[in-house]
Design a protein around this motif. Sequence first.
Motif, PDB file in Angstrom:
ATOM      1  N   ASP A 119       0.790  -1.227   0.000  1.00 38.64           N
ATOM      2  CA  ASP A 119       0.000   0.000   0.000  1.00 38.64           C
ATOM      3  C   ASP A 119       0.824   1.280   0.000  1.00 38.64           C
ATOM      4  N   PHE A 120       2.083   1.191   0.425  1.00 38.64           N
ATOM      5  CA  PHE A 120       2.924   2.381   0.546  1.00 38.64           C
ATOM      6  C   PHE A 120       4.253   2.184  -0.157  1.00 38.64           C
ATOM      7  N   ARG A 121       4.867   3.295  -0.521  1.00 36.54           N
ATOM      8  CA  ARG A 121       6.219   3.245  -1.060  1.00 36.54           C
ATOM      9  C   ARG A 121       7.087   4.210  -0.246  1.00 36.54           C
ATOM     10  N   PRO A 138       1.344   7.036   0.159  1.00 40.73           N
ATOM     11  CA  PRO A 138       0.428   5.997  -0.310  1.00 40.73           C
ATOM     12  C   PRO A 138       0.471   5.906  -1.824  1.00 40.73           C
ATOM     13  N   ASN A 139       0.162   4.744  -2.340  1.00 40.85           N
ATOM     14  CA  ASN A 139       0.187   4.535  -3.781  1.00 40.85           C
ATOM     15  C   ASN A 139      -1.080   5.012  -4.473  1.00 40.85           C
ATOM     16  N   HIS A 140      -2.092   5.375  -3.708  1.00 37.47           N
ATOM     17  CA  HIS A 140      -3.363   5.817  -4.268  1.00 37.47           C
ATOM     18  C   HIS A 140      -3.416   7.337  -4.257  1.00 37.47           C
ATOM     19  N   LYS A 141      -3.790   7.944  -5.362  1.00 36.34           N
ATOM     20  CA  LYS A 141      -3.816   9.411  -5.461  1.00 36.34           C
ATOM     21  C   LYS A 141      -4.901  10.052  -4.591  1.00 36.34           C
ATOM     22  N   ASP A 142      -5.957   9.312  -4.256  1.00 42.56           N
ATOM     23  CA  ASP A 142      -7.037   9.861  -3.442  1.00 42.56           C
ATOM     24  C   ASP A 142      -6.877   9.528  -1.959  1.00 42.56           C
TER      25      ASP A 142
END
Length: 194
Positions: A119-121, A138-142
């Motif tokens: 989930d994270f980088r 986080p890997n998600h833009k939202d």
Amino acid sequence: MKFLVVLFLSILTSTTALGEEGELYTLFKGVNSLKILFSQRTKLPVAGDEVSLYEGVIYYKRPLKFRWEYTKGAKVLIVSNGELVKSSIEGECQIAEIADQPVFALIELIDNPEKFKEDFRVKELKKNKSWEVVRITPNHKDAFFKEIIFIIKDKKLKKVITVEEDGTKGEYQIEEIKKNVPLDDDLFQVTPCN
């Protein structure tokens, strides 16, 4: 009230893995339960950067049972029995299935390090002999947080800093962590909202 909810939630999705090169991944390896005492400072990016101070305790028991409560500064209690999560924030109460709720990154790190790595980088990793600073995104833009910073000293978590898109910053000073402590399941009971 948004800044209190932010303390517990981060939207998590997957792509890049968090490498095992630092202490963050191994920090809670082999932990089945925890008691964490913390103090918190929240800075809002409005009219002079308002600062709020809080104190609280987090109890955690595998799998995904936790109790996050404030003992000073706010009337907040978040409880999960592993299936349901109850949020009671300043008199507002809500119960939902844990699978439908985003979980604060620290709880995910402890409960499921492999999912956390998905989930994270790591955006930045700084180390020296006694300190390590890991800045993750986080890997998600939202996502709820645009970044989370873990500060580790002498192989112990000392501080977690969360930064939201609007600039709201939460700093959690870890006062004490006790690992593998006996915790009664009564701590994690999800009672109906009144």
